[in-house]
Design a protein around this motif. Sequence first.
Motif, PDB file in Angstrom:
ATOM      1  N   GLY A   1       0.783  -1.227   0.000  1.00  0.00           N
ATOM      2  CA  GLY A   1       0.000   0.000   0.000  1.00  0.00           C
ATOM      3  C   GLY A   1       0.813   1.275   0.000  1.00  0.00           C
ATOM      4  N   ILE A   2       2.138   1.164  -0.177  1.00  0.00           N
ATOM      5  CA  ILE A   2       2.986   2.360  -0.190  1.00  0.00           C
ATOM      6  C   ILE A   2       3.827   2.392  -1.463  1.00  0.00           C
ATOM      7  N   SER A   3       4.175   3.607  -1.862  1.00  0.00           N
ATOM      8  CA  SER A   3       4.949   3.810  -3.084  1.00  0.00           C
ATOM      9  C   SER A   3       6.339   4.338  -2.733  1.00  0.00           C
ATOM     10  N   PHE A   4       7.217   4.301  -3.732  1.00  0.00           N
ATOM     11  CA  PHE A   4       8.555   4.854  -3.538  1.00  0.00           C
ATOM     12  C   PHE A   4       8.492   6.337  -3.176  1.00  0.00           C
ATOM     13  N   GLY A   5       7.615   7.085  -3.841  1.00  0.00           N
ATOM     14  CA  GLY A   5       7.514   8.512  -3.564  1.00  0.00           C
ATOM     15  C   GLY A   5       7.176   8.810  -2.118  1.00  0.00           C
ATOM     16  N   GLU A   6       6.246   8.017  -1.546  1.00  0.00           N
ATOM     17  CA  GLU A   6       5.877   8.208  -0.133  1.00  0.00           C
ATOM     18  C   GLU A   6       7.049   7.874   0.788  1.00  0.00           C
ATOM     19  N   LEU A   7       7.737   6.791   0.459  1.00  0.00           N
ATOM     20  CA  LEU A   7       8.880   6.400   1.289  1.00  0.00           C
ATOM     21  C   LEU A   7      10.023   7.400   1.180  1.00  0.00           C
ATOM     22  N   GLU A   8      10.217   7.943  -0.005  1.00  0.00           N
ATOM     23  CA  GLU A   8      11.259   8.949  -0.179  1.00  0.00           C
ATOM     24  C   GLU A   8      10.987  10.159   0.709  1.00  0.00           C
ATOM     25  N   ARG A   9       9.734  10.623   0.735  1.00  0.00           N
ATOM     26  CA  ARG A   9       9.385  11.767   1.584  1.00  0.00           C
ATOM     27  C   ARG A   9       9.515  11.411   3.062  1.00  0.00           C
ATOM     28  N   TYR A  10       9.139  10.203   3.407  1.00  0.00           N
ATOM     29  CA  TYR A  10       9.288   9.740   4.787  1.00  0.00           C
ATOM     30  C   TYR A  10      10.753   9.770   5.203  1.00  0.00           C
ATOM     31  N   LEU A  11      11.634   9.287   4.342  1.00  0.00           N
ATOM     32  CA  LEU A  11      13.059   9.263   4.664  1.00  0.00           C
ATOM     33  C   LEU A  11      13.627  10.675   4.781  1.00  0.00           C
ATOM     34  N   LYS A  12      13.157  11.576   3.956  1.00  0.00           N
ATOM     35  CA  LYS A  12      13.599  12.965   4.066  1.00  0.00           C
ATOM     36  C   LYS A  12      13.092  13.597   5.355  1.00  0.00           C
ATOM     37  N   TYR A  13      11.884  13.232   5.741  1.00  0.00           N
ATOM     38  CA  TYR A  13      11.321  13.689   7.019  1.00  0.00           C
ATOM     39  C   TYR A  13      12.173  13.190   8.187  1.00  0.00           C
ATOM     40  N   ILE A  14      12.502  11.882   8.157  1.00  0.00           N
ATOM     41  CA  ILE A  14      13.335  11.292   9.218  1.00  0.00           C
ATOM     42  C   ILE A  14      14.713  11.947   9.248  1.00  0.00           C
ATOM     43  N   THR A  15      15.286  12.176   8.074  1.00  0.00           N
ATOM     44  CA  THR A  15      16.627  12.776   7.998  1.00  0.00           C
ATOM     45  C   THR A  15      16.630  14.187   8.567  1.00  0.00           C
ATOM     46  N   ASP A  16      15.601  14.954   8.265  1.00  0.00           N
ATOM     47  CA  ASP A  16      15.508  16.294   8.846  1.00  0.00           C
ATOM     48  C   ASP A  16      15.450  16.228  10.366  1.00  0.00           C
ATOM     49  N   ARG A  17      14.738  15.239  10.893  1.00  0.00           N
ATOM     50  CA  ARG A  17      14.682  15.079  12.351  1.00  0.00           C
ATOM     51  C   ARG A  17      16.068  14.789  12.921  1.00  0.00           C
ATOM     52  N   ARG A  18      16.804  13.902  12.260  1.00  0.00           N
ATOM     53  CA  ARG A  18      18.146  13.562  12.731  1.00  0.00           C
ATOM     54  C   ARG A  18      19.052  14.802  12.703  1.00  0.00           C
ATOM     55  N   LEU A  19      18.978  15.564  11.634  1.00  0.00           N
ATOM     56  CA  LEU A  19      19.800  16.769  11.511  1.00  0.00           C
ATOM     57  C   LEU A  19      19.467  17.767  12.612  1.00  0.00           C
ATOM     58  N   GLN A  20      18.192  18.008  12.827  1.00  0.00           N
ATOM     59  CA  GLN A  20      17.776  18.999  13.817  1.00  0.00           C
ATOM     60  C   GLN A  20      18.133  18.559  15.231  1.00  0.00           C
ATOM     61  N   GLU A  21      18.055  17.265  15.491  1.00  0.00           N
ATOM     62  CA  GLU A  21      18.396  16.764  16.826  1.00  0.00           C
ATOM     63  C   GLU A  21      19.865  16.997  17.158  1.00  0.00           C
ATOM     64  N   LEU A  22      20.697  17.118  16.122  1.00  0.00           N
ATOM     65  CA  LEU A  22      22.121  17.375  16.336  1.00  0.00           C
ATOM     66  C   LEU A  22      22.484  18.839  16.136  1.00  0.00           C
ATOM     67  N   GLY A  23      21.481  19.690  15.960  1.00  0.00           N
ATOM     68  CA  GLY A  23      21.736  21.115  15.881  1.00  0.00           C
ATOM     69  C   GLY A  23      21.937  21.662  14.489  1.00  0.00           C
ATOM     70  N   PHE A  24      21.723  20.830  13.456  1.00  0.00           N
ATOM     71  CA  PHE A  24      21.847  21.289  12.075  1.00  0.00           C
ATOM     72  C   PHE A  24      20.515  21.842  11.577  1.00  0.00           C
ATOM     73  N   GLU A  25      20.593  22.624  10.532  1.00  0.00           N
ATOM     74  CA  GLU A  25      19.384  23.060   9.843  1.00  0.00           C
ATOM     75  C   GLU A  25      18.843  21.897   9.017  1.00  0.00           C
ATOM     76  N   PRO A  26      17.518  21.801   8.867  1.00  0.00           N
ATOM     77  CA  PRO A  26      16.968  20.724   8.039  1.00  0.00           C
ATOM     78  C   PRO A  26      17.388  20.890   6.583  1.00  0.00           C
ATOM     79  N   GLU A  27      17.462  19.762   5.893  1.00  0.00           N
ATOM     80  CA  GLU A  27      17.855  19.766   4.485  1.00  0.00           C
ATOM     81  C   GLU A  27      16.633  19.810   3.567  1.00  0.00           C
ATOM     82  N   PHE A  28      15.574  19.106   3.963  1.00  0.00           N
ATOM     83  CA  PHE A  28      14.455  18.899   3.045  1.00  0.00           C
ATOM     84  C   PHE A  28      13.192  19.677   3.450  1.00  0.00           C
TER      85      PHE A  28
END
Length: 326
Positions: free
Chosen positions: A267-294
């Motif tokens: 029930g999921i597509s690559f596009g949805e997963l790609e956005r999910y991964l970018k969402y997760i990556t932004d969280r990781r960046l912000q938790e370490l004090g970086f600005e979000p990328e996506f």
Amino acid sequence: MKLTGKTSVRENIKLTEDPSYPIFKELYEKQKKAIWFPEELNIQQDALDYQSLSENEKDLFDTAVGYFCSSELLVQNVLVNTFFPLLTDPHAKMSFSTQLFMENIHSDFFEIVLQSFGMDRDKMYEVAFEDPILRKKQSLIVDAIDKISQDGIDPDTIAGQKQILKAILLNNIVMEGIFFYSSFAHFFALKDMGKMNNVVSGVELVLIDESLHLQNGIEAILIMLDENPEITEDEAFVNEIRDLILEGAELEIEYVEHKFGDHTILGISFGELERYLKYITDRRLQELGFEPEFHITENPLRFLQKEDVKKLINFFEVSSTEYTNY
């Protein structure tokens, strides 16, 4: 005393009521309350669901199980071979050694899954080696870690502190906080379809554990940066750390594109997963004090927005009373 360094085994063998790093006492207590055992889950009841999966669904499920089988053991190796021996604080050691024990539980859980469904053991444990993109993901971790563990480092130097920080980042942030979170989404998609409920119950517990391991890593990195301000003044190294997080995200996006292509699976597509991964990556960046990328501020996967799962993806906000599910 700093969080990491060279010490004698006679040193730091006293617990105090006023710990140097109270966050690790707190995280130890949370992890202790989260301990669970896979034998308490009736995984065998999911056998009919497993047999009913389509070819693509079964391939995705099998690959995720195989990836976790070897990767949970890899996390243990990274902990033991790199930064754990260099931790100086007893509460930090207690927190990270509890993480190590929990990784054993996770290995046990995925081992029981592959046994319950009669999977090919050799094939499962070779998944991360035979799939070229999974191998690249693992190599991102292994190649850097082996340089640290095999070449040796001096933890009392800034260069040594940088290498320890990098090991923690690769292990607890990139592997556990991006790679693992990507595969978790595949399991939760099964739950949304009403399939493999007992297996996914175990994965929910793994995710709660990993959110604590993620916090172990984040807190250790932030403490090291506070204790070694010279690191943050090294612009090239800071950029290298940010780039490592983004490289991990790019590899994971490459992997899900390879697995999904233009197909919708579970029930999921690559596009949805790609956005999910970018969402997760932004969280990781912000938790370490970086600005979000996506700049993706909301989880795009609808089934992870449901109230019964939301508590699991708030990362650090689950109260300890919600851990004792079994």
